[in-house]
Design a protein around this motif. Structure first.
Motif, PDB file in Angstrom:
ATOM      1  N   ARG A 487      40.011  41.898  33.159  1.00 12.99           N
ATOM      2  CA  ARG A 487      41.633  41.462  32.994  1.00 12.99           C
ATOM      3  C   ARG A 487      42.304  41.687  34.105  1.00 12.99           C
ATOM      4  O   ARG A 487      43.610  41.277  34.263  1.00 12.99           O
ATOM      5  N   GLY A 488      41.617  41.733  35.429  1.00 14.88           N
ATOM      6  CA  GLY A 488      42.456  42.149  36.589  1.00 14.88           C
ATOM      7  C   GLY A 488      43.286  40.711  36.776  1.00 14.88           C
ATOM      8  O   GLY A 488      44.442  40.686  37.189  1.00 14.88           O
ATOM      9  N   LEU A 489      42.446  39.372  37.179  1.00 10.50           N
ATOM     10  CA  LEU A 489      43.212  38.291  37.549  1.00 10.50           C
ATOM     11  C   LEU A 489      44.522  37.770  36.618  1.00 10.50           C
ATOM     12  O   LEU A 489      45.341  37.153  36.651  1.00 10.50           O
ATOM     13  N   PHE A 490      43.653  37.822  35.357  1.00 12.58           N
ATOM     14  CA  PHE A 490      44.747  37.622  34.113  1.00 12.58           C
ATOM     15  C   PHE A 490      45.987  38.422  34.333  1.00 12.58           C
ATOM     16  O   PHE A 490      47.097  38.127  34.069  1.00 12.58           O
ATOM     17  N   LEU A 491      45.939  39.765  34.766  1.00 15.75           N
ATOM     18  CA  LEU A 491      46.872  40.624  35.081  1.00 15.75           C
ATOM     19  C   LEU A 491      47.871  40.121  36.237  1.00 15.75           C
ATOM     20  O   LEU A 491      49.052  40.344  36.028  1.00 15.75           O
ATOM     21  N   VAL A 492      47.034  39.577  37.065  1.00 18.42           N
ATOM     22  CA  VAL A 492      47.550  39.208  38.371  1.00 18.42           C
ATOM     23  C   VAL A 492      48.735  37.859  38.102  1.00 18.42           C
ATOM     24  O   VAL A 492      49.919  37.944  38.509  1.00 18.42           O
ATOM     25  N   GLY A 493      47.911  37.165  36.992  1.00 16.42           N
ATOM     26  CA  GLY A 493      48.582  35.727  36.909  1.00 16.42           C
ATOM     27  C   GLY A 493      49.797  36.130  35.802  1.00 16.42           C
ATOM     28  O   GLY A 493      50.834  35.240  36.042  1.00 16.42           O
ATOM     29  N   GLN A 494      49.932  37.279  35.286  1.00 16.86           N
ATOM     30  CA  GLN A 494      51.010  37.498  34.415  1.00 16.86           C
ATOM     31  C   GLN A 494      52.077  38.088  35.303  1.00 16.86           C
ATOM     32  O   GLN A 494      53.279  37.901  34.868  1.00 16.86           O
ATOM     33  N   LEU A 495      51.798  39.127  36.256  1.00 13.92           N
ATOM     34  CA  LEU A 495      52.887  39.459  36.758  1.00 13.92           C
ATOM     35  C   LEU A 495      53.481  38.721  38.061  1.00 13.92           C
ATOM     36  O   LEU A 495      54.633  38.946  38.346  1.00 13.92           O
ATOM     37  N   ALA A 496      52.730  37.675  38.689  1.00 18.89           N
ATOM     38  CA  ALA A 496      53.253  37.132  39.995  1.00 18.89           C
ATOM     39  C   ALA A 496      53.712  35.787  39.368  1.00 18.89           C
ATOM     40  O   ALA A 496      53.250  35.437  38.261  1.00 18.89           O
ATOM     41  N   ASP A 497      54.660  35.102  39.865  1.00 20.28           N
ATOM     42  CA  ASP A 497      55.087  34.000  39.681  1.00 20.28           C
ATOM     43  C   ASP A 497      54.024  32.624  40.040  1.00 20.28           C
ATOM     44  O   ASP A 497      54.018  31.737  39.529  1.00 20.28           O
ATOM     45  N   ARG A 498      53.307  32.963  41.062  1.00 15.37           N
ATOM     46  CA  ARG A 498      52.234  32.149  41.494  1.00 15.37           C
ATOM     47  C   ARG A 498      51.394  32.652  42.306  1.00 15.37           C
ATOM     48  O   ARG A 498      51.439  33.905  42.885  1.00 15.37           O
ATOM     49  N   TRP A 499      49.783  32.208  42.087  1.00 18.61           N
ATOM     50  CA  TRP A 499      48.744  32.982  42.911  1.00 18.61           C
ATOM     51  C   TRP A 499      47.748  31.901  43.157  1.00 18.61           C
ATOM     52  O   TRP A 499      47.487  31.056  42.436  1.00 18.61           O
ATOM     53  N   GLY A 500      46.868  32.188  44.179  1.00 14.06           N
ATOM     54  CA  GLY A 500      45.883  31.402  44.249  1.00 14.06           C
ATOM     55  C   GLY A 500      44.718  31.834  45.304  1.00 14.06           C
ATOM     56  O   GLY A 500      44.847  33.128  45.881  1.00 14.06           O
ATOM     57  N   THR A 501      43.941  30.949  45.706  1.00 10.34           N
ATOM     58  CA  THR A 501      42.926  31.166  46.741  1.00 10.34           C
ATOM     59  C   THR A 501      42.709  30.212  47.874  1.00 10.34           C
ATOM     60  O   THR A 501      42.923  28.985  47.544  1.00 10.34           O
ATOM     61  N   ARG A 502      42.658  30.681  48.992  1.00 12.92           N
ATOM     62  CA  ARG A 502      42.560  29.434  50.167  1.00 12.92           C
ATOM     63  C   ARG A 502      41.291  30.153  50.966  1.00 12.92           C
ATOM     64  O   ARG A 502      41.248  31.409  51.140  1.00 12.92           O
ATOM     65  N   TYR A 503      40.510  29.299  51.524  1.00 14.90           N
ATOM     66  CA  TYR A 503      39.617  29.665  52.178  1.00 14.90           C
ATOM     67  C   TYR A 503      39.827  29.539  53.716  1.00 14.90           C
ATOM     68  O   TYR A 503      40.742  28.615  54.202  1.00 14.90           O
ATOM     69  N   THR A 504      39.160  30.553  54.385  1.00 17.23           N
ATOM     70  CA  THR A 504      39.320  30.674  56.068  1.00 17.23           C
ATOM     71  C   THR A 504      37.942  30.474  56.690  1.00 17.23           C
ATOM     72  O   THR A 504      37.082  30.736  55.956  1.00 17.23           O
ATOM     73  N   PRO A 505      38.174  30.317  58.065  1.00 10.84           N
ATOM     74  CA  PRO A 505      36.741  30.165  58.684  1.00 10.84           C
ATOM     75  C   PRO A 505      35.918  31.402  58.543  1.00 10.84           C
ATOM     76  O   PRO A 505      34.786  31.780  58.591  1.00 10.84           O
ATOM     77  N   THR A 506      36.658  32.678  58.158  1.00  8.48           N
ATOM     78  CA  THR A 506      35.759  34.125  58.068  1.00  8.48           C
ATOM     79  C   THR A 506      35.576  34.386  56.756  1.00  8.48           C
ATOM     80  O   THR A 506      35.142  35.377  56.435  1.00  8.48           O
ATOM     81  N   GLY A 507      36.273  33.725  55.756  1.00  5.80           N
ATOM     82  CA  GLY A 507      36.202  34.310  54.285  1.00  5.80           C
ATOM     83  C   GLY A 507      37.310  33.417  53.477  1.00  5.80           C
ATOM     84  O   GLY A 507      37.222  32.325  53.381  1.00  5.80           O
ATOM     85  N   LYS A 508      38.011  34.481  52.942  1.00  2.00           N
ATOM     86  CA  LYS A 508      38.894  33.620  51.820  1.00  2.00           C
ATOM     87  C   LYS A 508      40.170  34.498  51.777  1.00  2.00           C
ATOM     88  O   LYS A 508      39.954  35.811  52.167  1.00  2.00           O
ATOM     89  N   THR A 509      41.158  34.134  51.228  1.00  6.21           N
ATOM     90  CA  THR A 509      42.393  34.834  51.053  1.00  6.21           C
ATOM     91  C   THR A 509      42.957  34.506  49.468  1.00  6.21           C
ATOM     92  O   THR A 509      42.956  33.564  49.224  1.00  6.21           O
ATOM     93  N   ILE A 510      43.204  35.598  48.947  1.00  7.19           N
ATOM     94  CA  ILE A 510      43.764  35.673  47.611  1.00  7.19           C
ATOM     95  C   ILE A 510      45.306  36.098  47.630  1.00  7.19           C
ATOM     96  O   ILE A 510      45.651  36.957  48.361  1.00  7.19           O
ATOM     97  N   TRP A 511      46.269  35.296  47.323  1.00  4.91           N
ATOM     98  CA  TRP A 511      47.688  35.578  47.492  1.00  4.91           C
ATOM     99  C   TRP A 511      48.375  35.400  46.117  1.00  4.91           C
ATOM    100  O   TRP A 511      47.864  34.736  45.077  1.00  4.91           O
ATOM    101  N   ALA A 512      49.378  36.135  46.142  1.00  7.68           N
ATOM    102  CA  ALA A 512      50.312  36.117  45.064  1.00  7.68           C
ATOM    103  C   ALA A 512      51.754  36.134  45.509  1.00  7.68           C
ATOM    104  O   ALA A 512      51.819  36.975  46.355  1.00  7.68           O
ATOM    105  N   GLU A 513      52.837  35.329  44.590  1.00  9.33           N
ATOM    106  CA  GLU A 513      53.909  35.395  45.004  1.00  9.33           C
ATOM    107  C   GLU A 513      54.662  35.819  44.050  1.00  9.33           C
ATOM    108  O   GLU A 513      54.793  35.576  42.869  1.00  9.33           O
ATOM    109  N   LYS A 514      55.921  36.458  44.254  1.00 15.16           N
ATOM    110  CA  LYS A 514      56.859  37.091  43.323  1.00 15.16           C
ATOM    111  C   LYS A 514      58.240  36.571  43.996  1.00 15.16           C
ATOM    112  O   LYS A 514      58.732  36.924  45.217  1.00 15.16           O
ATOM    113  N   TYR A 515      58.858  35.696  43.160  1.00 18.37           N
ATOM    114  CA  TYR A 515      60.144  34.967  43.728  1.00 18.37           C
ATOM    115  C   TYR A 515      61.137  36.334  43.670  1.00 18.37           C
ATOM    116  O   TYR A 515      61.290  37.203  42.733  1.00 18.37           O
ATOM    117  N   LEU A 516      62.053  36.161  44.575  1.00 20.86           N
ATOM    118  CA  LEU A 516      63.187  37.180  44.748  1.00 20.86           C
ATOM    119  C   LEU A 516      64.501  36.616  44.091  1.00 20.86           C
ATOM    120  O   LEU A 516      65.176  35.837  44.622  1.00 20.86           O
TER     121      LEU A 516
END
Length: 516
Positions: A487-516
């Protein structure tokens, strides 16, 4: 006239006027024949019927004009019985002249209908293109945007020039400029499809080279679906990161960007050897450059360079002179003795926010106006220009922590997050973001590889990023009631306004945004 007729046909009174207008040639023909028969002229008054086919050409289409012209010739031939003229040769010459006027009227009607069709097609394409192009850009702290767009002044119709500004995760922004081969409605429709595709790919947070590779596949498929049409489009896709101050770009056969440094120096990126989109299996190697704050990125299409009438080197030199503050009269963009009013060109202008009194905003406006004013009065290709003045987020708005990937560091990450949010005056969001960070860091520690990084960015939204050395992207799933995990990512999706994943040359980054 037919276009005007379509516009007024909805009103009953105007509809009746339209019917009377269409019936005018036939009425004139009948009245003229009656007058000639009643007066029985002995001269050449019967030739007055020649005006009827031209009247029909101004009102009707080709078929109706041909029919009325034939009736006019037949009527003139029938009037032979009432005419006192006995010279058959003269009468035959007059009949031939009447037939010639009817044929000329048909040709005029064909030309008029073709002109109406071309104008309708151009207006439709222009309306479609302006509807597909952005009217305004979203506000972003990464760059200040100004642009100009001038459609082609040609019977071929508008082209497929397009541009866009797309906000990305991590306060980054994508700058896009493209040009579709050809003109008219098809080019405008293709432009709309490509712009939609770019938005979709940008939402996936793909790097520029992968965005162009997937768009290349799309253009190839479009070429297979539309047999007989030449596929192809150029595109420049740039991603600017205001935290690192870097710009990563991929170029598919497009004109290279220009960079205006804060001290006024102008540098043009070397022309990429990559082919345009639509050739298939072409590598689009990305290029990364570091830009100081206040650098102006200039993106443009080849219509702005007017390459059909000038050498490429001269055109680029003229553009750099204008971007650097030179007068249009000092460049080969315009004639120094030309005092014509270029403001008559239908140029679109816009920005992501109203121009303010600050020098930066005024400078971008002046740069756009200089380039815009130097366009020739008549141009046979669309011209698009987009300027972006870069900004850099200061260190007070960015916080980084490097974690070794041990389970006990999850609590340390939560504590560091809460402390920094208290410093930023965002204590009311601390509990929500603490849960988000706890889930993301825990997933990185348990399922990914070290090192693990945590970064907070204070922008228009509060951005939380967790990076690791694994290229495996997690997927949210709906856990069953009896399951203890999942339920971790489901909880992240409910708490954050946006979230996603992007890949980098050394791995990946998971990000989450909360509008101010």
């Amino acid at each position: 006239m037919e276009l005007a007729a379509e516009a007024i046909s909805g009103h009953p009174a105007r509809h009746r006027a339209l019917i009377a207008l269409r019936a005018a040639p036939s009425v004139v023909l009948v009245l003229s024949a009656a007058v000639i028969v009643a007066t029985s002229p002995g001269g050449h008054f019967g030739l007055a019927l020649a005006v009827v086919p031209f009247l029909a050409a101004a009102v009707h289409g080709v078929q109706a004009t041909a029919l009325i012209g034939a009736l006019t010739v037949g009527t003139y031939a029938g009037l032979r019985h009432w005419q006192s003229e006995d010279d058959t040769d003269v009468w035959l010459i007059k009949l031939g002249l009447m037939a010639a006027t009817a044929a000329v009227a048909v040709l005029i009607s064909q030309a008029r209908v073709r002109e109406l069709a071309l104008n309708r097609s151009r207006d439709t394409a222009l309306t479609l293109q302006r509807g597909l192009l952005p009217r305004d850009f979203p506000a972003t702290s990464a760059a200040e945007i100004r642009y100009r767009y001038v459609p082609a002044d040609t019977a071929a119709g508008v082209g497929g020039d397009w541009f866009d500004v797309i906000p990305l995760s991590g306060a980054r922004v994508a700058l896009v400029m493209g040009d579709v081969v050809g003109h008219g409605l098809h080019a405008a429709a293709t432009m709309g499809r490509l712009r939609t595709a770019v938005h979709t790919l940008a939402d996936l947070d793909l790097p520029p080279d992968e965005v162009l590779a997937r768009m290349d596949d799309l253009v190839v498929r479009m070429g297979h679906d539309e047999v007989g049409r030449e596929p192809g489009a150029s595109c420049l896709y740039m991603v600017y990161d205001p935290v690192a101050g870097t710009c990563t770009m991929g170029n598919a056969g497009h004109t290279p960007p220009a960079f205006v440094s804060p001290d006024g120096r102008v540098e043009v990126q070397p022309q990429a050897q990559n082919p345009p989109l639509g050739y298939g299996s072409a590598p689009f190697a990305p290029v990364e450059v570091s830009l100081p704050e206040g650098t102006v990125i200039a993106l443009y299409t080849d219509g702005l360079l007017d390459l059909r009438h000038r050498e490429a080197d001269d055109a680029v030199a003229a553009l750099t002179a204008l971007l650097g503050g030179g007068s249009p009269s000092h460049s080969r963009y315009g004639n120094p003795n030309d005092n014509s009013d270029h403001s008559r060109l239908p140029g679109a202008r816009g920005a992501h926010e109203p121009a303010g009194p600050g020098p930066g905003a005024d400078s971008l406006e002046r740069m756009c106006d200089r380039v815009y004013a130097a366009l020739p009065p008549e141009h046979d290709d669309d011209a698009a220009l987009m300027l972006a003045r870069t900004r850099v987020l200061d260190a007070d708005h960015v916080a980084d922590w490097h974690l070794s990937g041990q389970p006990e560091e999850v609590a340390a990450a939560r504590s560091a997050l809460v402390g920094r949010m208290e410093e930023w005056g965002l204590g009311e969001l601390a509990f929500t973001m603490e849960l988000v960070v706890s889930e993301l860091v825990t997933n990185a520690v348990q399922h990914a590889a070290a090192p693990v990084g945590l970064r907070l960015i204070l922008d228009d939204a509060l951005v939380c990023e967790v990076s690791d050395a694994s290229s495996t992207s997690p997927h949210p799933r709906r856990a069953e009631p009896w399951e203890e995990s999942g339920r971790g990512l489901f909880l992240v999706g409910q708490l954050a306004d946006r979230w996603g994943t992007r890949y980098t040359p050394t791995g990946k980054t998971i990000w989450a945004e909360k509008y101010l």
